[in-house]
Write a protein that holds these residues in place. Structure first.
Motif, PDB file in Angstrom:
ATOM      1  N   ARG A  73     103.278  25.314 -98.205  1.00 28.11           N
ATOM      2  CA  ARG A  73     102.594  24.745 -97.042  1.00 28.11           C
ATOM      3  C   ARG A  73     102.766  23.227 -96.997  1.00 28.11           C
ATOM      4  O   ARG A  73     103.083  22.654 -95.979  1.00 28.11           O
ATOM      5  CB  ARG A  73     101.086  25.010 -97.118  1.00 28.11           C
ATOM      6  CG  ARG A  73     100.675  26.299 -96.488  1.00 28.11           C
ATOM      7  CD  ARG A  73      99.170  26.450 -96.652  1.00 28.11           C
ATOM      8  NE  ARG A  73      98.764  27.811 -96.371  1.00 28.11           N
ATOM      9  CZ  ARG A  73      98.555  28.268 -95.157  1.00 28.11           C
ATOM     10  NH1 ARG A  73      98.720  27.486 -94.122  1.00 28.11           N
ATOM     11  NH2 ARG A  73      98.191  29.519 -94.968  1.00 28.11           N
ATOM     12  N   SER A  74     102.535  22.588 -98.145  1.00 34.23           N
ATOM     13  CA  SER A  74     102.604  21.126 -98.121  1.00 34.23           C
ATOM     14  C   SER A  74     104.065  20.679 -97.985  1.00 34.23           C
ATOM     15  O   SER A  74     104.354  19.648 -97.403  1.00 34.23           O
ATOM     16  CB  SER A  74     101.916  20.523 -99.351  1.00 34.23           C
ATOM     17  OG  SER A  74     102.841  20.248-100.358  1.00 34.23           O
ATOM     18  N   ASP A  75     104.992  21.508 -98.468  1.00 32.18           N
ATOM     19  CA  ASP A  75     106.408  21.246 -98.212  1.00 32.18           C
ATOM     20  C   ASP A  75     106.677  21.236 -96.707  1.00 32.18           C
ATOM     21  O   ASP A  75     107.348  20.347 -96.192  1.00 32.18           O
ATOM     22  CB  ASP A  75     107.289  22.334 -98.857  1.00 32.18           C
ATOM     23  CG  ASP A  75     107.539  22.021-100.321  1.00 32.18           C
ATOM     24  OD1 ASP A  75     107.073  20.961-100.784  1.00 32.18           O
ATOM     25  OD2 ASP A  75     108.178  22.841-100.996  1.00 32.18           O
ATOM     26  N   ASN A  76     106.120  22.264 -96.029  1.00 32.31           N
ATOM     27  CA  ASN A  76     106.311  22.354 -94.581  1.00 32.31           C
ATOM     28  C   ASN A  76     105.779  21.133 -93.870  1.00 32.31           C
ATOM     29  O   ASN A  76     106.409  20.587 -92.977  1.00 32.31           O
ATOM     30  CB  ASN A  76     105.587  23.591 -94.014  1.00 32.31           C
ATOM     31  CG  ASN A  76     106.395  24.848 -94.245  1.00 32.31           C
ATOM     32  OD1 ASN A  76     107.601  24.769 -94.476  1.00 32.31           O
ATOM     33  ND2 ASN A  76     105.736  25.994 -94.206  1.00 32.31           N
ATOM     34  N   SER A  77     104.586  20.734 -94.259  1.00 29.76           N
ATOM     35  CA  SER A  77     103.947  19.599 -93.614  1.00 29.76           C
ATOM     36  C   SER A  77     104.739  18.318 -93.874  1.00 29.76           C
ATOM     37  O   SER A  77     104.912  17.488 -92.995  1.00 29.76           O
ATOM     38  CB  SER A  77     102.495  19.507 -94.114  1.00 29.76           C
ATOM     39  OG  SER A  77     102.082  18.175 -94.183  1.00 29.76           O
ATOM     40  N   ARG A  78     105.263  18.189 -95.132  1.00 28.15           N
ATOM     41  CA  ARG A  78     106.087  17.005 -95.432  1.00 28.15           C
ATOM     42  C   ARG A  78     107.357  17.021 -94.604  1.00 28.15           C
ATOM     43  O   ARG A  78     107.786  16.010 -94.081  1.00 28.15           O
ATOM     44  CB  ARG A  78     106.456  16.985 -96.930  1.00 28.15           C
ATOM     45  CG  ARG A  78     105.620  16.001 -97.751  1.00 28.15           C
ATOM     46  CD  ARG A  78     106.305  15.662 -99.067  1.00 28.15           C
ATOM     47  NE  ARG A  78     106.521  16.836 -99.904  1.00 28.15           N
ATOM     48  CZ  ARG A  78     105.630  17.320-100.768  1.00 28.15           C
ATOM     49  NH1 ARG A  78     104.453  16.748-100.904  1.00 28.15           N
ATOM     50  NH2 ARG A  78     105.897  18.379-101.501  1.00 28.15           N
ATOM     51  N   ARG A  79     107.935  18.239 -94.467  1.00 26.91           N
ATOM     52  CA  ARG A  79     109.163  18.366 -93.702  1.00 26.91           C
ATOM     53  C   ARG A  79     108.916  17.962 -92.242  1.00 26.91           C
ATOM     54  O   ARG A  79     109.706  17.270 -91.634  1.00 26.91           O
ATOM     55  CB  ARG A  79     109.692  19.809 -93.777  1.00 26.91           C
ATOM     56  CG  ARG A  79     111.162  19.924 -93.504  1.00 26.91           C
ATOM     57  CD  ARG A  79     111.829  21.098 -94.225  1.00 26.91           C
ATOM     58  NE  ARG A  79     111.038  22.311 -94.138  1.00 26.91           N
ATOM     59  CZ  ARG A  79     110.749  23.091 -95.186  1.00 26.91           C
ATOM     60  NH1 ARG A  79     111.190  22.774 -96.385  1.00 26.91           N
ATOM     61  NH2 ARG A  79     110.037  24.180 -95.041  1.00 26.91           N
ATOM     62  N   THR A  95     103.131  34.714 -93.674  1.00 29.65           N
ATOM     63  CA  THR A  95     102.642  33.337 -93.732  1.00 29.65           C
ATOM     64  C   THR A  95     101.440  33.227 -94.662  1.00 29.65           C
ATOM     65  O   THR A  95     101.334  32.299 -95.450  1.00 29.65           O
ATOM     66  CB  THR A  95     102.237  32.855 -92.323  1.00 29.65           C
ATOM     67  OG1 THR A  95     103.334  33.056 -91.465  1.00 29.65           O
ATOM     68  CG2 THR A  95     101.851  31.401 -92.347  1.00 29.65           C
ATOM     69  N   SER A  96     100.534  34.234 -94.580  1.00 26.73           N
ATOM     70  CA  SER A  96      99.317  34.135 -95.385  1.00 26.73           C
ATOM     71  C   SER A  96      99.642  34.274 -96.875  1.00 26.73           C
ATOM     72  O   SER A  96      98.852  33.882 -97.723  1.00 26.73           O
ATOM     73  CB  SER A  96      98.318  35.214 -94.961  1.00 26.73           C
ATOM     74  OG  SER A  96      98.804  36.477 -95.340  1.00 26.73           O
ATOM     75  N   ARG A  97     100.813  34.823 -97.196  1.00 26.70           N
ATOM     76  CA  ARG A  97     101.186  34.918 -98.608  1.00 26.70           C
ATOM     77  C   ARG A  97     101.818  33.632 -99.122  1.00 26.70           C
ATOM     78  O   ARG A  97     101.978  33.460-100.332  1.00 26.70           O
ATOM     79  CB  ARG A  97     102.178  36.080 -98.818  1.00 26.70           C
ATOM     80  CG  ARG A  97     101.517  37.459 -98.868  1.00 26.70           C
ATOM     81  CD  ARG A  97     102.418  38.476 -99.562  1.00 26.70           C
ATOM     82  NE  ARG A  97     103.701  38.652 -98.885  1.00 26.70           N
ATOM     83  CZ  ARG A  97     103.904  39.539 -97.899  1.00 26.70           C
ATOM     84  NH1 ARG A  97     102.921  40.314 -97.472  1.00 26.70           N
ATOM     85  NH2 ARG A  97     105.098  39.650 -97.351  1.00 26.70           N
ATOM     86  N   SER A  98     102.198  32.762 -98.204  1.00 25.61           N
ATOM     87  CA  SER A  98     102.879  31.541 -98.655  1.00 25.61           C
ATOM     88  C   SER A  98     101.915  30.695 -99.480  1.00 25.61           C
ATOM     89  O   SER A  98     100.735  30.573 -99.160  1.00 25.61           O
ATOM     90  CB  SER A  98     103.371  30.732 -97.452  1.00 25.61           C
ATOM     91  OG  SER A  98     102.273  30.201 -96.763  1.00 25.61           O
ATOM     92  N   ASP A  99     102.397  30.115-100.562  1.00 23.88           N
ATOM     93  CA  ASP A  99     101.462  29.396-101.444  1.00 23.88           C
ATOM     94  C   ASP A  99     101.256  27.952-101.001  1.00 23.88           C
ATOM     95  O   ASP A  99     101.916  27.445-100.101  1.00 23.88           O
ATOM     96  CB  ASP A  99     101.943  29.476-102.898  1.00 23.88           C
ATOM     97  CG  ASP A  99     103.264  28.777-103.085  1.00 23.88           C
ATOM     98  OD1 ASP A  99     104.013  29.150-103.996  1.00 23.88           O
ATOM     99  OD2 ASP A  99     103.556  27.834-102.294  1.00 23.88           O
TER     100      ASP A  99
END
Lengths: 207, 207
Positions: free
Chosen positions: A19-25, A11-15
């Protein structure tokens, strides 16, 4: 036990972008759930609408609905978007305000079973109770404030009005006390309107 | 699949004495559960009283409580044995009946949190709603019948009284509408008593 740190590393490697994709999803998932819930509750009613059906309508897994909203009652309280459609009382002759209001409330309660469901849910669920306080504060409060002589008394008068109208709804639709169930709508208006009139316009509590 | 007939055969061989032993055991288990439940609900309140604690008090397994009563709400509705201790209104001067009744109700509601729990349970649970209809029918109904001019109107008048007093309890203790919560007890009596007086004694609905 060793899987958790590895997942966390990953997770900490995710750019930033993912992250903002996840939040939008997540936002769009919530929106899809709420839209599906509003339609299901309106169509099937609170009791018959299931988490499973709402999830299917939103094309997601039922477990995601529970993860985002915790329970059917909480989902309902969030989805419930009640407009009481209160009439503009400033256009109503003073002596007809109470009759107009009581008649309007009875029509709303008879016509919308989701409002009855919100009352039932509000009795045991804090999210639903909070939603009822919001409806009271943002819809009934201002309507009453627009017609009372002393704006400082608007809250108390709106509260008293709520005790009578919600109490009538509780006894008629939820607890179903026989003599309250059997009152005809015009009898109910004739009994309740003088009470509401006094709560809105009497000079003092005991007058 | 073959076990069922065998069990049934075995049961049919059990003699009359052991059947009645079973039935007596079941009755005494139910009585022990109800006694434990009444004490727990009174001591701990509805929310904090657990099936586990009630079962421990009755020295039986929690699964037996669920087997006999189905749910905490249903157990509560069965155990709830409310006496509203309504005053003898025939001894109260006519013009003080409403003030006496409203004051009495507020004291009962403030003093007994299990009545609030019954109201919350009644909103979502049919057993608890049924219990509230019984309290209404066996306690409030006769009290109102003892003072109204026309006995044929007693049910309707008691029902209207219930809409106001239960509605006040709902808004103050359950939904907690701020202006209703903040009313002092004597203000509440001053506002509600004229309503109750009218429901009990006015000649017609709109007078």
């Amino acid at each position: 036990m060793s899987a958790a740190p590895r997942r966390s590393d990953r997770t900490s490697r995710s750019d930033r972008t993912s992250r903002s994709d996840n939040s939008r999803r997540s936002d769009s998932t919530r929106a899809a759930i709420l839209a599906a819930a509003r339609e299901r509750f309106a169509t099937d009613g609170y009791e018959r609408a299931t988490i499973r059906a709402i999830a299917a309508d939103a094309s997601i897994d039922p477990s995601m609905v529970m993860r985002y909203y915790g329970s059917k009652e909480k989902l309902f309280a969030t989805a419930a978007d009640f407009d009481l459609h209160l009439p503009d009382l400033s256009q109503v002759p003073r002596e007809q305000i109470a009759t107009t209001l009581v008649g309007h409330f009875l029509k709303v309660w008879e016509g919308d079973e989701t409002l009855q469901a919100l009352l039932r849910a509000g009795a045991t669920n804090e999210s639903a109770a909070q939603r009822m306080r919001e409806i009271f504060g943002t819809q009934l409060g201002p309507t009453v404030a627009s017609i009372v002589a002393d704006p400082g008394e608007a809250g108390t008068r709106a509260g008293l009005l709520a005790t009578q109208m919600l109490g009538f709804a509780l006894c008629r639709y939820v607890l179903r006390l026989p003599p309250v169930v059997s009152l005809r709508q015009e009898e109910a208006v004739a009994w309740l309107a003088p009470t509401v009139q006094r709560y809105l316009t009497s000079d003092t509590a005991s007058s």
